[in-house]
Design a protein around this motif. Structure first.
Motif, PDB file in Angstrom:
ATOM      1  N   VAL A 162       0.858  -1.186   0.000  1.00  0.00           N
ATOM      2  CA  VAL A 162       0.000   0.000   0.000  1.00  0.00           C
ATOM      3  C   VAL A 162       0.900   1.245   0.000  1.00  0.00           C
TER       4      VAL A 162
ATOM      5  N   LYS B 200      -0.348   4.548  -0.682  1.00  0.00           N
ATOM      6  CA  LYS B 200      -1.158   5.777  -0.723  1.00  0.00           C
ATOM      7  C   LYS B 200      -0.434   6.897   0.032  1.00  0.00           C
TER       8      LYS B 200
ATOM      9  N   TYR C 110       3.122   6.837   2.244  1.00  0.00           N
ATOM     10  CA  TYR C 110       3.156   7.208   3.661  1.00  0.00           C
ATOM     11  C   TYR C 110       4.232   8.280   3.914  1.00  0.00           C
TER      12      TYR C 110
ATOM     13  N   LEU D   1      -7.961   2.055  -3.978  1.00  0.00           N
ATOM     14  CA  LEU D   1      -8.588   1.496  -2.776  1.00  0.00           C
ATOM     15  C   LEU D   1      -9.964   2.058  -2.466  1.00  0.00           C
TER      16      LEU D   1
ATOM     17  N   LYS E  65     -15.890  -4.601  -1.874  1.00  0.00           N
ATOM     18  CA  LYS E  65     -15.645  -4.336  -0.451  1.00  0.00           C
ATOM     19  C   LYS E  65     -16.920  -4.479   0.356  1.00  0.00           C
TER      20      LYS E  65
ATOM     21  N   ARG F 146     -17.244   2.304   7.551  1.00  0.00           N
ATOM     22  CA  ARG F 146     -16.694   3.426   6.792  1.00  0.00           C
ATOM     23  C   ARG F 146     -17.059   3.193   5.327  1.00  0.00           C
TER      24      ARG F 146
ATOM     25  N   MET G  16     -13.279  -8.357  -0.353  1.00  0.00           N
ATOM     26  CA  MET G  16     -12.420  -7.744   0.660  1.00  0.00           C
ATOM     27  C   MET G  16     -13.218  -7.089   1.777  1.00  0.00           C
TER      28      MET G  16
ATOM     29  N   HIS H 162     -12.225  -4.562   5.621  1.00  0.00           N
ATOM     30  CA  HIS H 162     -11.159  -3.828   6.313  1.00  0.00           C
ATOM     31  C   HIS H 162     -11.461  -3.834   7.813  1.00  0.00           C
TER      32      HIS H 162
ATOM     33  N   ASN I 299      -4.679  -5.932   7.062  1.00  0.00           N
ATOM     34  CA  ASN I 299      -3.709  -4.843   6.970  1.00  0.00           C
ATOM     35  C   ASN I 299      -2.480  -5.256   7.789  1.00  0.00           C
ATOM     36  N   SER I 300      -1.561  -4.328   7.997  1.00  0.00           N
ATOM     37  CA  SER I 300      -0.315  -4.670   8.704  1.00  0.00           C
ATOM     38  C   SER I 300      -0.581  -5.226  10.097  1.00  0.00           C
TER      39      SER I 300
ATOM     40  N   ARG J  98      -2.977  -6.695   2.512  1.00  0.00           N
ATOM     41  CA  ARG J  98      -2.792  -5.313   2.066  1.00  0.00           C
ATOM     42  C   ARG J  98      -1.987  -4.590   3.145  1.00  0.00           C
ATOM     43  N   ALA J  99      -0.691  -4.426   2.900  1.00  0.00           N
ATOM     44  CA  ALA J  99       0.163  -3.904   3.966  1.00  0.00           C
ATOM     45  C   ALA J  99       0.811  -2.588   3.563  1.00  0.00           C
ATOM     46  N   GLY J 100       0.715  -1.641   4.469  1.00  0.00           N
ATOM     47  CA  GLY J 100       1.398  -0.370   4.309  1.00  0.00           C
ATOM     48  C   GLY J 100       2.418  -0.203   5.420  1.00  0.00           C
TER      49      GLY J 100
HETATM   50  C1  LIG Z   1      -4.314   1.919   4.164  1.00  0.00           C
HETATM   51  C2  LIG Z   1      -5.007   0.636   3.950  1.00  0.00           C
HETATM   52  C3  LIG Z   1      -4.364  -0.574   4.217  1.00  0.00           C
HETATM   53  C4  LIG Z   1      -2.972  -0.648   4.814  1.00  0.00           C
HETATM   54  O1  LIG Z   1      -3.008  -0.429   6.198  1.00  0.00           O
HETATM   55  P1  LIG Z   1      -1.680  -0.536   7.065  1.00  0.00           P
HETATM   56  O2  LIG Z   1      -2.108  -0.362   8.454  1.00  0.00           O
HETATM   57  O3  LIG Z   1      -0.805   0.603   6.638  1.00  0.00           O
HETATM   58  O4  LIG Z   1      -1.069  -1.844   6.758  1.00  0.00           O
HETATM   59  C5  LIG Z   1      -5.047  -1.744   3.932  1.00  0.00           C
HETATM   60  N1  LIG Z   1      -6.290  -1.726   3.408  1.00  0.00           N
HETATM   61  C6  LIG Z   1      -6.931  -0.583   3.145  1.00  0.00           C
HETATM   62  C7  LIG Z   1      -8.306  -0.627   2.588  1.00  0.00           C
HETATM   63  C8  LIG Z   1      -6.333   0.625   3.415  1.00  0.00           C
HETATM   64  O5  LIG Z   1      -6.974   1.774   3.159  1.00  0.00           O
END
Ligand SMILES: *Cc1c(COP(=O)(O)O)cnc(C)c1O
Length: 358
Positions: free
Chosen positions: A32, A34, A38, A78, A121, A128, A156, A158, A192-193, A208-210
Motif C-alpha cells: 500500500v 497511498k 506514507y 482502494l 468491499k 466506513r 475484501m 477492512h 492490513n499490517s 494489504r500492507a502499508g
Molecule cells: C491503508 C489501507 C491498508 C494498509 O493499512 P496498514 O495499516 O498501513 O497496513 C489496507 N487496506 C486498506 C483498505 C487501506 O486503506
C-alpha cells in the motif's frame, strides 16, 4: 541550504517486504503506497518494492504515476472510482478498482468497454466503506453478471481495530465477513499490517500492507522494530545555536518551559513547517550526537529548542535526529498524541529527501 533531511532507506523497504512475505505465507502481498507512500515518496518506494504482487493507491492519479514509472503489476485504487468518467481512465491505465457502494455498481452497469478487475468491499463492522453484509451476495452476483467486469472478483473487508490484539471486534469482523461471503467465488483479502501481526489466521489470499513496509507500527506501545521491521525514514537536522540558560529563564513561544537549573539550550533547524508535530510537548525525545535529549518549550515553525544537559559537549552544526534508527517514530508520535503514520505522511515540501540504497 537548511540542514533538514529525510533519508529514505531503500534496503530497509526491501527487507521489510521480505519479512512481510514470510508472515504472509502463501498470501500475495499488496504494497500500500497511498499518501505518497506514507510520506516516503511514491516513485522511490515503488522502485524499491518493484516485486510486490500489487500496489494499493488512494487515487487514479497515483495509478498513473506508477504506470508512468513502468510498473506492470496490478494497481488497486482502494476507494474505487469517484465518478462514471473515472472508469474510462481506469481501463486506459489497466487499474483494479474497489467497488464499495451502490453508486459505483450503477456506473459499472452503465459503462461500456474492456473488463475491469474489481475488488468488492464488504463492510464487516468498521462502518466506513463497503456494502452491508446482507447485500454482499447480491452485489457480487450483479458484478459477476457484467461483461465489463473481469472474472476473479476479489472479496475484501477492512478491520477497524486489528491493532488491538485483545479486541474481540476483529474476530467478529472475520466471522461476519466469512458468513456474508460463504459460497461466493473469488479470492479473499482482509488483513492490513496490524492484522498480519495479530491475526495470522485472517491472512486470506491477499494481504494489504502499508505500515510495516515502512517500519511503522499502529500498535500502541510497540514500535515495528519489536516485530523485526526496520524504520525506512530517518529525519535529521543540525544545531544552529547553543546557548547558556540561567535557572528560571523561560523558553520559546508562550514561555511554557522554565529552566530548572543553569544549563545549555540547543536550537535545531526543524519545526512544524517541516512536518515535525507542533503538538510534541516538552520531554519529547531527540538524539543529539546520538545521545538522548529532550525538546523543551513550544515547537515553532522552523525551530525546536532542546535541553542539552544530557549532551553538554554539543556544538553548533552537530547532528540532531528527530526519528528513525535508534529513535522510533512511534515513540515521538506517542508523545505528540498521534501515530507514526501521521508523522511520516506529514513531511512538507521543504524537507530535503535523500535516498540511501542500504
Ligand atoms: C491503508 C489501507 C491498508 C494498509 O493499512 P496498514 O495499516 O498501513 O497496513 C489496507 N487496506 C486498506 C483498505 C487501506 O486503506
Amino acid at each position: 541550504m537548511r540542514p533538514t533531511s529525510a533519508t529514505i532507506h531503500l534496503g530497509a523497504l526491501r527487507r521489510n517486504l521480505a519479512r512481510l512475505r514470510e508472515r504472509a505465507g502463501a498470501a500475495r502481498v499488496m504494497a500500500v503506497v497511498k499518501a505518497d507512500a506514507y510520506g516516503h515518496g511514491l516513485e522511490r518506494v515503488a522502485r524499491a518494492l518493484a516485486d510486490a504482487d500489487a500496489f494499493g493507491v488512494a487515487s487514479i492519479a497515483d495509478g498513473l504515476r506508477l504506470r508512468a514509472a513502468g510498473h506492470r503489476q496490478r494497481i488497486v485504487v482502494l476507494s474505487g472510482p469517484d465518478s462514471p468518467a473515472d472508469l474510462a481512465e481506469v481501463r486506459r491505465l489497466d487499474l483494479d478498482v474497489v467497488v464499495h457502494h451502490e453508486a459505483q455498481l450503477g456506473w459499472l452497469e452503465a459503462a461500456r468497454g474492456a473488463p475491469v478487475r474489481v475488488w468488492l468491499k464488504v463492510d464487516s463492522g468498521m462502518h466506513r466503506l463497503g456494502f452491508p453484509l446482507e447485500h454482499a451476495a447480491a452485489a457480487h452476483a450483479r458484478l459477476a453478471a457484467l461483461p465489463g467486469v473481469a472474472d476473479g472478483i476479489v472479496l475484501m473487508t477492512h478491520f477497524a481495530a486489528s491493532d488491538e490484539f485483545d479486541n474481540p471486534l476483529t474476530a467478529m469482523q472475520v466471522e461476519a465477513f466469512q458468513r456474508a461471503t460463504a459460497g461466493l467465488a473469488g479470492p479473499r483479502s482482509l488483513s492490513n499490517s496490524a492484522a498480519l501481526l495479530g491475526w495470522p489466521a485472517a491472512r486470506g489470499d491477499w494481504v494489504r500492507a502499508g505500515g510495516l513496509l515502512y517500519g511503522l507500527s499502529a500498535i500502541e506501545g510497540r514500535p515495528a522494530a519489536e516485530f523485526g521491521f526496520e524504520p525506512a525514514m530517518t529525519l535529521a537536522t543540525r544545531l544552529v545555536a547553543v546557548n547558556p540558560l540561567r535557572q528560571g529563564e523561560r523558553v520559546g513561544y508562550a514561555a511554557t518551559w522554565q529552566a530548572p537549573a543553569d544549563m545549555v539550550l540547543g536550537v535545531a533547524a526543524i519545526g512544524y513547517g517541516d512536518g515535525y508535530p507542533r503538538s510534541a510537548p516538552s520531554g519529547t525525545p531527540v538524539l543529539v550526537n546520538g545521545r538522548r535529549a529532550a525538546i523543551v518549550g513550544r515547537v515553532s515553525m522552523d525551530l525546536v529548542t532542546i535541553d542539552l544537559r544530557s549532551a553538554p559537549d554539543a556544538r553548533v552544526g552537530d547532528p540532531v535526529l528527530l526519528w528513525g534508527g535508534a529513535l522510533p517514530v512511534e515513540t515521538v508520535a506517542a508523545a505528540a498524541g498521534t501515530i507514526g503514520y501521521d508523522l511520516t505522511c506529514g513531511m512538507t515540501r521543504r524537507v530535503l529527501f535523500v535516498e540511501d540504497e542500504a
